[in-house]
Design an enzyme around this catalytic site. Structure first.
Site, PDB file in Angstrom:
ATOM      1  N   THR A  15       0.861  -1.187   0.000  1.00  0.00           N
ATOM      2  CA  THR A  15       0.000   0.000   0.000  1.00  0.00           C
ATOM      3  C   THR A  15       0.898   1.238   0.000  1.00  0.00           C
ATOM      4  OG1 THR A  15      -0.191   0.253   2.409  1.00  0.00           O
ATOM      5  CG2 THR A  15      -1.706  -1.299   1.334  1.00  0.00           C
ATOM      6  N   GLY A  16       0.363   2.339  -0.511  1.00  0.00           N
ATOM      7  CA  GLY A  16       1.194   3.537  -0.652  1.00  0.00           C
ATOM      8  C   GLY A  16       2.249   3.380  -1.721  1.00  0.00           C
ATOM      9  N   ALA A  17       1.937   2.599  -2.759  1.00  0.00           N
ATOM     10  CA  ALA A  17       2.944   2.236  -3.765  1.00  0.00           C
ATOM     11  C   ALA A  17       3.105   3.256  -4.880  1.00  0.00           C
ATOM     12  CB  ALA A  17       2.591   0.880  -4.378  1.00  0.00           C
ATOM     13  N   SER A  18       2.331   4.326  -4.863  1.00  0.00           N
ATOM     14  CA  SER A  18       2.379   5.275  -5.976  1.00  0.00           C
ATOM     15  C   SER A  18       3.531   6.262  -5.873  1.00  0.00           C
ATOM     16  CB  SER A  18       1.060   6.052  -6.048  1.00  0.00           C
ATOM     17  OG  SER A  18       0.850   6.792  -4.846  1.00  0.00           O
ATOM     18  N   SER A  19       4.135   6.372  -4.690  1.00  0.00           N
ATOM     19  CA  SER A  19       5.112   7.436  -4.470  1.00  0.00           C
ATOM     20  C   SER A  19       6.096   7.043  -3.381  1.00  0.00           C
ATOM     21  CB  SER A  19       4.368   8.723  -4.056  1.00  0.00           C
ATOM     22  OG  SER A  19       5.256   9.788  -3.803  1.00  0.00           O
ATOM     23  N   GLY A  20       7.252   7.706  -3.369  1.00  0.00           N
ATOM     24  CA  GLY A  20       8.180   7.591  -2.258  1.00  0.00           C
ATOM     25  C   GLY A  20       8.677   6.194  -1.982  1.00  0.00           C
ATOM     26  N   GLY A  22       7.126   3.489  -0.929  1.00  0.00           N
ATOM     27  CA  GLY A  22       6.327   2.411  -1.493  1.00  0.00           C
ATOM     28  C   GLY A  22       6.658   2.159  -2.946  1.00  0.00           C
ATOM     29  N   SER A 145       7.668   4.686  12.524  1.00  0.00           N
ATOM     30  CA  SER A 145       8.555   5.804  12.284  1.00  0.00           C
ATOM     31  C   SER A 145       9.415   5.985  13.517  1.00  0.00           C
ATOM     32  CB  SER A 145       7.735   7.073  12.023  1.00  0.00           C
ATOM     33  OG  SER A 145       8.506   8.244  12.149  1.00  0.00           O
ATOM     34  N   TYR A 158       0.261  12.964  13.478  1.00  0.00           N
ATOM     35  CA  TYR A 158       1.122  11.933  12.896  1.00  0.00           C
ATOM     36  C   TYR A 158       1.813  11.117  13.985  1.00  0.00           C
ATOM     37  CZ  TYR A 158       4.640   9.841   9.820  1.00  0.00           C
ATOM     38  OH  TYR A 158       5.431   8.952   9.128  1.00  0.00           O
TER      39      TYR A 158
END
Length: 334
Positions: A15-20, A22, A145, A158
């Site tokens: 998940t979160g694979a579109s950027s950064g 991921g 984190s 956060y």
């Protein structure tokens, strides 16, 4: 069957694979021969990642997913099973950020961030767990984190979400261990990373935010996670700063409070000098093709800690941190 499998035999959901991070993990896993299932809200960016992977001879499948929806996360898991027949490794990396004081953060903003970062991780873990119990093995990797261990000002929402991810992951791990299931649960604790995450954050501090230095490149985090998919770990601190902050926090939280307030370091270190553009991905994705790296290459440093400690045999991971922690403790007493 032997587990974990070689990467070339794994099916990995990210998940979160579109950027950064991921996006970089997707490329790293695919380069090792794994089939990757890519999930995020930005379908166009996901298709770009999948195209890049396929052009390099890899296997990728796109499933647009909003992790705040249990139904969509459940559909993501089922789609991975339908297409590939199993889920070997599931990585919960989707996250958003708000830079603001508690007073400035609206209730709906708190709700959305916690829903993405914490409940999204819970939903993903729950969906993966059901499939892994049915198939008899698997690895769940959750992204906390350094702020799972230590708070900073201007990121209360956060920080709360990442403390929650840490607690949830530990509880999930205990339940899996209690049932003696061959399912590994890993918590990744990176320090600041040079990705577009900070450009995508909602900012109420009048300027663009930045990761608190020192900052590491996303390749270092991706390499460590790829390693963990084959060599199970309980926790993974990526970046020596992550480990150092964790040790200092456990030795003296009050000392860390004073450090954060010294010269207003905790707040000042999170601010650039550039005005904020007023766009963010808190409630909906930013329309862009996505990328791995952010704008903070000038703040980055190599991550030797992960390679020298976290990716080494157990005795190395125990001895070196113990020696360093003892030295820090003696220095504080002195």
């Amino acid at each position: 069957m032997p587990y974990p499998k070689p990467l070339r035999e794994q099916v990995v959901v990210i998940t979160g694979a579109s950027s950064g991070m991921g996006r970089e993990m997707a490329h790293k896993f695919a380069a090792q021969g794994a089939a990757v299932v890519l999930a995020a809200r930005n379908e166009g960016a996901l298709e770009m990642v999948a195209l890049e992977i396929r052009q390099n001879g890899g296997t990728a499948h796109v499933v647009p997913t909003d992790v705040t929806s249990w139904d969509q996360v459940e559909m993501l898991a089922q789609e991975a099973i339908t297409v590939f027949g199993r889920i070997d490794t599931w990585i919960n990396d989707a996250a958003v950020a708000i830079y603001a004081t508690v007073e400035e953060t609206d209730p709906e903003e708190f709700h959305q961030l916690l829903h993405v970062n914490l409940l999204g991780t819970i939903y993903g873990s729950k969906a993966a767990l059901a499939r892994m119990k049915a198939q008899g093995y698997g690895t769940i990797i959750n992204f906390g984190s350094v702020l799972s261990e230590r708070a900073v000002p201007l990121q209360a929402a956060y920080v709360a979400s990442k403390h929650g991810v840490k607690g949830f992951t530990e509880a999930l791990r205990l339940e899996v261990m209690r049932e003696k299931l061959p399912i590994h649960v890993t918590l990744v604790l990176p320090a600041g990373v040079n990705t577009p995450f900070f450009e995508h954050a909602r900012s109420k501090i009048e300027v663009k935010p930045q990761p608190l230095p020192p900052v590491y490149q996303p390749e270092a985090i991706a390499d460590t996670v790829v390693y963990a998919a084959q060599h199970p770990r309980r926790d993974l601190h990526v970046g020596g700063a992550s480990w150092m902050f964790t040790v200092l926090q456990r030795i003296s939280p009050a000392l860390m409070d004073r450090f954060m307030l010294l010269g207003d370091l905790g707040a000042r270190g999170q601010k650039t000098k550039e005005p904020d553009e007023g766009r963010d991905n808190l409630f909906k994705p930013i329309s862009e093709p996505g990328r791995v790296h952010g704008e903070f290459a000038h703040l980055t440093k190599p991550s030797l800690y992960a390679r020298l400690v976290e990716m080494q045999p157990a005795w190395t991971r125990l001895v070196l941190p113990t020696v360093l922690a003892a030295g820090l403790f003696l220095l504080r007493r002195r």
